[in-house]
Design an enzyme around this catalytic site. Structure first.
Site, PDB file in Angstrom:
ATOM      1  N   VAL A  94       0.808  -1.225   0.000  1.00 37.84           N
ATOM      2  CA  VAL A  94       0.000   0.000   0.000  1.00 37.84           C
ATOM      3  C   VAL A  94       0.841   1.274   0.000  1.00 37.84           C
ATOM      4  O   VAL A  94       0.281   2.376  -0.025  1.00 37.84           O
ATOM      5  CB  VAL A  94      -1.004   0.008   1.173  1.00 37.84           C
ATOM      6  CG1 VAL A  94      -2.014  -1.117   1.013  1.00 37.84           C
ATOM      7  CG2 VAL A  94      -0.303  -0.079   2.524  1.00 37.84           C
ATOM      8  N   GLU A  95       2.161   1.119   0.029  1.00 37.35           N
ATOM      9  CA  GLU A  95       3.056   2.265  -0.166  1.00 37.35           C
ATOM     10  C   GLU A  95       4.334   1.781  -0.810  1.00 37.35           C
ATOM     11  O   GLU A  95       4.988   0.872  -0.311  1.00 37.35           O
ATOM     12  CB  GLU A  95       3.404   2.969   1.160  1.00 37.35           C
ATOM     13  CG  GLU A  95       2.264   3.730   1.791  1.00 37.35           C
ATOM     14  CD  GLU A  95       2.710   4.527   3.018  1.00 37.35           C
ATOM     15  OE1 GLU A  95       3.902   4.944   3.056  1.00 37.35           O
ATOM     16  OE2 GLU A  95       1.893   4.718   3.923  1.00 37.35           O
ATOM     17  N   ASN A  96       4.687   2.403  -1.925  1.00 35.09           N
ATOM     18  CA  ASN A  96       5.964   2.167  -2.586  1.00 35.09           C
ATOM     19  C   ASN A  96       6.134   3.280  -3.606  1.00 35.09           C
ATOM     20  O   ASN A  96       5.208   3.576  -4.361  1.00 35.09           O
ATOM     21  CB  ASN A  96       5.980   0.795  -3.285  1.00 35.09           C
ATOM     22  CG  ASN A  96       7.240   0.581  -4.110  1.00 35.09           C
ATOM     23  OD1 ASN A  96       7.182   0.483  -5.333  1.00 35.09           O
ATOM     24  ND2 ASN A  96       8.377   0.499  -3.456  1.00 35.09           N
TER      25      ASN A  96
END
Length: 488
Positions: A385-387
């Site tokens: 969900v974050e990159n």
């Protein structure tokens, strides 16, 4: 030969947080959050996350005495509050299947301990979710993403108080009931492990509000309350939205041994266990022995209420989500080694990796390794969900050539597909961080840009706030349209 692609139901999209995106911090009855009180320090080394996040009671009081939006950039964000239709249309133009966002607690309960919610705040998110539906975008909503009302921090001691659990669950019941027909995917606490590294923004904890107390014990007591609240939120969500899926979210801090010396291997293992133990509690529904042993050896006592352990066991999360930006090295003796910055943590520099303009080392293979480690550990679906890559983008003639971002994302997405296709990992989706430029959490700048959409403003809030598609916008649209085939 058939092209390699992602699973047909893969949730492609992007991720944001209300405190970094929305702005409008005084609009329609919104209260002040902990992040509204966090100042950008233009005079400090912005690679030093610890300096950025050291905050005192006096700092908070000073913030509450001013309406300054230059030094307190989270207050202005990128004005999604007034641009949400335009912004969601742009996300729809990329073919997003999923949009990770958060609901600002202070829009719904402005000071946090009210009996009744703020209708204007609820209506705003109704409009946002309705826009998402127009483009076939599934919202993935974080219930708590560093956005607790500052009033709860100052009056009750933040998450150290058991009362905060009750206030939070009132918020959870309200949003689950209101949006039960609009939101299926939820996360409870963003990077729950980060409370150890920045307790004020994660839990409303200020050390000088707990004189004479073991502050580490204060933090872990607050952590326990969040574990209980997470389990209760899963229960509420499943009851009110029967087909909902609720996940936890951790900071994926991936450490390699700097050398094959057994001492370095053990050091890396210890650091990894000290991060996993917090998601362990949400996935397995009980405290891991590692953490219980740490409490015992360090004289830390956690006060529980009857039923806490049973609640945690009965309502674990449905899936595991995480942020991944970079990897680190660990060494028992770091003498002579160079330190490397990263997402709310530091480590030693890996000589085999390149780094970003902010000194974060770029390691796509580390994402594959992380996926395998997490799936082997938890045997639950994973969600990245974050990159993303923070960089200094240049707007010229209405265009941004960000080939460096494309290269970063392409390499990481290939690693994700390898984890799925070759390693057998169950990955639900991928939401790149800061799909539209926003205020960076680690530096509180906008000049550290992550977006595929450029927002015309600078670190002082100056600019038109017009939106422009970067080169990565069309590239990502093709990736989504081809379900990953265009990566090759």
């Amino acid at each position: 030969m058939t092209a390699r692609t992602f699973p047909q139901d893969f949730l492609w999209g992007g991720a944001t947080a209300a405190n970094q995106l929305e702005g409008g911090y005084r609009e329609d009855g919104k209260g002040i959050s902990v992040e509204d009180c966090m100042r950008q320090h233009f005079d400090q080394d912005l690679r030093d996350y610890n300096l950025q996040n050291h905050v005192t009671l006096e700092d908070v009081k000073r913030a509450l005495e001013t309406e300054d939006m230059v030094n307190y950039p989270k207050r202005r964000g990128v004005d999604f509050y007034h641009h949400y239709k335009e912004d969601i249309a742009l996300l729809g133009g990329m073919g997003f299947k999923c949009f990770r966002m958060s609901i600002a607690w202070t829009r719904i309960f402005p000071i946090g301990d009210e009996e009744e919610p703020n209708e204007a705040g609820l209506e705003f998110y109704d409009r946002v979710f309705d826009e998402c539906r127009k483009y076939g975008i599934e919202p993935l909503v974080t219930m708590s993403h560093y956005e607790m009302p500052v009033h709860l921090a100052l009056k009750y001691g933040g998450w150290h108080s058991r009362k905060t659990v009750d206030f939070f669950l009132r918020f959870v019941r309200t949003i689950c009931e209101r949006y039960k027909d609009k939101v299926k995917y939820w996360l409870t606490f963003n990077e729950i492990d980060s409370m150890i590294r920045h307790p004020f923004t994660s839990a409303g904890l200020l050390e000088d509000c707990f004189p004479g107390q073991n502050f580490e014990e204060v933090v872990f007591q607050a952590m326990h309350h969040q574990f209980v609240a997470s389990a209760a939120a899963v229960k509420i969500c499943h009851e009110q939205i029967p087909d909902s899926k609720v996940g936890c979210m951790l900071t994926k801090l991936t450490y390699y041994p700097y050398s094959c010396r057994p001492e370095d291997v053990k050091k890396a293992q210890d650091i990894m266990r000290s991060t996993y133990c917090y998601s362990d509690a949400q996935v397995f529904g009980e405290y891991p022995r590692f953490l219980l042993n740490y409490f015992r050896k360090n004289g830390i006592h956690i006060q529980k209420e009857p039923g806490d352990d049973e609640l945690m066991r009965k309502y674990p999360v449905d899936f595991v989500s995480f942020s991944y930006y970079n990897s680190y090295c660990a060494a028992e003796n770091g003498e002579g080694l160079t330190r490397s910055a990263g997402n709310t943590a530091v480590g030693f520099k890996n000589p085999y990796l390149e780094e970003s303009q902010w000194g974060w080392q770029i390691d796509p293979m580390g994402l594959r390794i992380s996926l395998v480690d997490l799936y082997d550990r938890y045997r639950k679906p994973l969600f990245i969900v974050e990159n993303g890559l923070g960089a200094k983008d240049l707007l010229e003639n209405g265009a941004v050539n960000d080939d460096y971002r494309i290269a970063y994302m392409q390499a990481h997405l290939k690693a994700v597909l390898d984890a799925i296709d070759l390693d057998g990992v169950d990955v639900m989706g991928y939401t790149c961080w800061g799909c539209i430029d926003l205020i960076s959490e680690s530096t509180r700048q906008i000049s550290k840009r992550y977006g595929l959409i450029y927002v015309d403003c600078d670190d002082y809030g100056r600019g038109s706030y017009d939106r422009y598609k970067k080169r990565s916008y069309d590239w990502y649209r093709q990736v989504i349209e081809s379900n990953g085939a265009s990566l090759f």
